[in-house]
Structure formats: C-alpha cells, structure tokens
Design an enzyme around this catalytic site. Structure first.
Site, short mmCIF file in Angstrom:
data_model
loop_
_atom_site.label_atom_id
_atom_site.label_comp_id
_atom_site.label_asym_id
_atom_site.label_seq_id
_atom_site.Cartn_x
_atom_site.Cartn_y
_atom_site.Cartn_z
N HIS A 122 3.10 5.76 1.52
CA HIS A 122 2.67 6.70 2.55
C HIS A 122 3.82 7.57 3.07
CE1 HIS A 122 3.92 3.50 5.49
NE2 HIS A 122 4.25 4.55 6.21
N ASP A 152 1.22 0.09 -1.30
CA ASP A 152 2.01 1.00 -0.45
C ASP A 152 3.49 0.96 -0.83
OD1 ASP A 152 2.31 2.97 1.42
OD2 ASP A 152 2.50 1.60 3.12
N GLY A 224 9.39 5.85 11.47
CA GLY A 224 10.63 6.12 10.75
C GLY A 224 11.18 4.89 10.07
N ASN A 225 10.76 3.70 10.51
CA ASN A 225 11.19 2.46 9.87
C ASN A 225 10.45 2.19 8.57
OD1 ASN A 225 12.06 1.23 12.91
ND2 ASN A 225 13.21 0.48 11.15
N SER A 226 9.32 2.85 8.35
CA SER A 226 8.52 2.60 7.15
C SER A 226 9.37 2.79 5.90
CB SER A 226 7.32 3.55 7.10
OG SER A 226 6.40 3.24 8.11
N LEU A 281 -7.88 -12.78 -11.63
CA LEU A 281 -8.40 -14.13 -11.81
C LEU A 281 -9.86 -14.10 -12.21
CD1 LEU A 281 -8.03 -17.20 -11.57
CD2 LEU A 281 -8.51 -16.98 -9.12
N GLY A 282 -10.67 -13.31 -11.50
CA GLY A 282 -12.07 -13.15 -11.89
C GLY A 282 -13.04 -13.98 -11.07
N THR A 284 -15.30 -14.12 -7.09
CA THR A 284 -15.66 -13.46 -5.84
C THR A 284 -15.79 -14.52 -4.76
OG1 THR A 284 -18.05 -13.59 -6.27
CG2 THR A 284 -16.89 -11.63 -7.05
#
Length: 465
Positions: A122, A152, A224-226, A281-282, A284
């Site tokens: 981002h 991210d 700003g730390n991102s 893994l497959g 739900t």
C-alpha cells in the site's frame, strides 16, 4: 537529700518485684522449637546476584539493536499522477484535463547489501515514480521489482555505488508474546525513529476472516511507519510494520506487522518466480460467530474444524475428513484458523507438512502435500469456482471452463452449483485466473451474458443485469 534517695530506692525495688511477679505467674510461653521432624514449610530463594539496575526494562539493552536498525531503514516517497477533469473549465473552455501529482510516504527496510528493499504494497500502490532516502540523507530512485497485495508486501531495488547496511531476517515463529521489540520507521516524514514495546499477540487477524496473520505489538507506530522494521533485541528482522488500529489514523495503543517468515517467502517468490506461489491445503471452515458455528459449538473449539474438503487438493488426497480438528502443523500449535493460514503462507506448492488432528477423539498424524490454488471466489457475484480436473472434462465433455462449487444467498435459487461456466460476454474461460479477469470487467450498467453447461451437456444462458 537522704529522703529523696530513699524514695528512689523504694520505687526501683517495687518495679523489679512487680515485673518479676508478672513474668513468673502471668506471662505465657510464646515460642516454638523447630526440630528436624517439623512440618513447617521451607521456602528456598534464588542465590543469583541481583543487578544494581533493578528488574524489568532496565535489564534489556536496546542500543545495539537500534544502532544496527536505523541505518537499514529508509524513507520511501511515492509520487503518482492523478488526471482530473475540471467540469467548470470544460464548460467554459472545452475539454481539458488537469494533472495533479500526489505524494505518499512510508518506510522500507534494506535486506541486501546490493539494494533490495522490502516495504508495504500500500506504500507503493499506484506509483509513477519511487524515491528512497537513506538515513544518511542520500537519495536514490527506486524501481519496483514486484508486490503482493494479499500480504501487503512489495520489493524495491536501488542502485548504489557502495555496499549498503541491511537487516537479516529472523524467525518470526520463534517470537514470543511478551518479548521486547523495536519498531523503526519514518513517521510524519521524520528520519528513522525508534520506539519500543512488547509483542502483544501473534496470528492476529484484522478483517475477521482468518485469512491474515499479523504480529500485534504496543510499540508506537504512526503514519509513515508503514513498511518499516520490527526487530527483536538482537536486531533481527521479525516483522514489517503495516497497520495501526485507530479511528484517527494515529497510534492509540496497538500496531501490527507482517511476520518476517511470510515477508521473506513473498520476497523470495518475487525474485525467483516473478509472482507469489501459494501452497493450498484444501479445506473450508465455518465462519466465526456465524449462526451455524454458534449453534453447533464450533466457536469454542480449540483448533481448526474442517467443514469440507476440496476435491483434488492435498487434504483430499491425504483423506482428511469433515469433522477433523487440526491441532498442530509441523511444530506450530494451531488454536485458530489464523494460526494455520499464517504458517501455510510460508509454504509453496509441493511442500509437505505434517498435520496433527483429532478424529472421533483419537489423535492422528498425516503428511499432506500442498498444491497450487485450484479454487477462487468471484466476490462481485458470490461464486466459488474451481479449475476443471480430468474427471470434470470427461463428464462435461469440455476442455475449457470453470466449475461452480458454491454460491451466495443471492444466487442460491438459480441452481448454479455443479455447472460449468464456459464464457462471459462471448469470451471463453480456461481457468480461474481468466475467470477472475473476465468477471472483473463486467459492467453493472448493461446486461452481461454467461454461458454455462450442465451435467447433461445442455447449454444454458444466464443474464446478469
């Protein structure tokens, strides 16, 4: 004088006689004799020396970690160009477009001496130009090597004439709740700033869909730390700071970081393959706090409850079953789905993991080979789809298309599950990647035509408006 002396002598003698009589006739014994047979408990204390500094934070030395980190953390400037149509100017002077540069800032971490830098997706999203400033104020143009919006994480590269200071990835799996950490970044456009805190939680999911796995800390992190560094007291990189939990956008007590093991795997995939490979893994699982989960007591399960096993997946081939409860993956304890997803995010297709699970009260261990993603969700329509296997191709007599394996409440009455989507607006579909692209192009302002085929080989047309 003699009279005074006599009175003093009599007073002293009276006092002595009174005290002696009390001790002899009235006072009870009030002491105990401790023998070897006594049952009185004995408490042993440590004979380790006590530091003159005292206990707690003073015992931890942050200086070395801070010194090694600040020079490896950089300031990232993102310049993007927004084209805006000015309706008023166009009314008076005809068609016109105003160009306005938009600048965003964040942080990054140098991870190699030749200038590779990891930051957040981002931070660089939509950039037309990227610029990096080192802690010594030297400025470099940066190129984007690749990024992954799901985790991210993004990778940049600068070209410096000298070797650069860099941080070494630590093992985030070994990080412990309560451990001291430092957050280093460039908040509010300041140069490298160091804040300290502890790890508050692990495998934290912010979207409540259990697809993420963040390290939560109480180290102060601000805009700003991102993309900055989260390091332990040894100076090892254990996370990439990525988010704060705040209604104002500023730090209010909690911050979150992508674990280093996930960031490292993403970076290695980008460098070696050009994209991120996910080992699936497959299975739900029921949604947290859903009516079904609450009514069946699934919210209270310590572990991951398997609601369904996806066909052709690693879990399917390992014969995992509905109702199995996963408790451990290799040496990682699994309390919730975010624990499992966090560990799987560090794996690739073809990797084998040992799953420890409970079935009918019995503990079972099985190796499971992770596979490439064969399913995806079309969020706009609420459709779950999968690639066709050889059995599907033979059954439906087609080599192209994707199979619908689940639908949302909106489309449940359309009888779509089990059918194969062949095309969208006359464009053929070969796999789930193409399906996502084509469904992403459909317009809400006109009719969209979807061609399907059922198990009888009959073609159907679905019109979405």
């Amino acid at each position: 004088m003699k009279k005074i002396t006599s009175l003093l002598t009599v007073s002293v003698l009276a006092g002595v006689i009174t005290l002696g009589a009390y001790k002899l006739f009235f006072e009870k014994e009030n002491y105990h004799i401790i023998t070897e047979e006594s049952n009185t408990p004995i408490f042993r204390t440590s004979n380790l020396p006590v530091s003159y500094k005292g206990a707690g934070i003073n015992e931890v030395d942050f200086t070395t970690a801070a010194e090694n980190t600040v020079n490896a953390v950089v300031h990232v400037k993102n310049v993007s160009i927004n084209e805006e149509k000015n309706e008023i100017m166009r009314f008076f002077y005809g068609p016109g477009v105003s160009v306005r540069p938009q600048i965003g800032t964040g942080s990054g971490v140098i991870i190699s001496e030749d200038g590779h830098i990891v930051t957040n997706h981002h931070v660089i999203k939509g950039a037309t130009h990227l610029q990096v400033t080192l802690n010594n104020n030297k400025i470099y143009d940066a190129e984007l090597v690749g990024s992954d919006p799901n985790t991210d994480i993004a990778l940049l590269k600068i070209h410096a004439k000298r070797k650069l200071p860099y941080l070494v990835f630590g093992d985030s799996n070994n990080a412990k709740v309560g451990e001291w950490v430092l957050a280093v970044g460039n908040p509010f456009n300041l140069t490298s700033t160091v804040t300290a805190g502890i790890i508050s939680a692990k495998a934290r999911d912010l979207n409540m869909d259990n697809s993420q796995s963040f390290i939560q800390t109480d180290a102060a992190v601000n805009p700003g730390n991102s993309g900055g560094a989260l390091v332990n007291t040894n100076g090892n990189l254990i996370g990439i700071n990525t988010a704060i939990s705040s209604g104002t956008g500023s730090y209010v007590g909690y911050s979150f970081a992508v674990p280093s093991n996930i960031a490292k795997k993403v970076i290695e995939d980008i460098i070696e393959y050009g994209n991120v490979l996910n080992g699936i893994l497959g299975i739900t699982t029921p949604k947290i706090n859903s009516r079904y989960a609450v009514e069946n007591g699934l919210n209270e399960i310590d572990g991951v409850y398997i609601e369904d096993v996806i066909e052709d997946s690693g879990a399917y081939e390992a014969k995992l079953q509905v109702g199995d409860i996963i408790k451990k993956a290799d040496n990682i304890k699994i309390n919730k789905l975010a624990d499992l997803n966090g560990y799987l995010s560090t794996k690739r297709p073809g990797d084998t993991i040992n799953l420890y699970f409970i079935r009918d009260g019995k503990e079972i261990t099985k190796p499971v080979v992770l596979k490439e993603r064969q399913t995806t969700t079309i969020e706009s329509l609420g459709l779950d789809i999968k690639n066709l296997n050889e059995k599907d191709k033979k059954k439906f007599k087609t080599k192209k298309g994707v199979k619908i394996i689940g639908v949302s409440e909106t489309h449940r009455n359309h009888d779509l599950v089990g059918k194969v989507i062949l095309s969208v607006n006359n464009e053929e579909i070969n796999n789930i990647q193409e399906a996502r692209t084509l469904f992403g192009r459909i317009s809400r302002y006109k009719s969209n035509y979807i061609i399907l085929i059922n198990e009888k080989g009959e073609r159907e047309q679905l019109i979405l408006q």
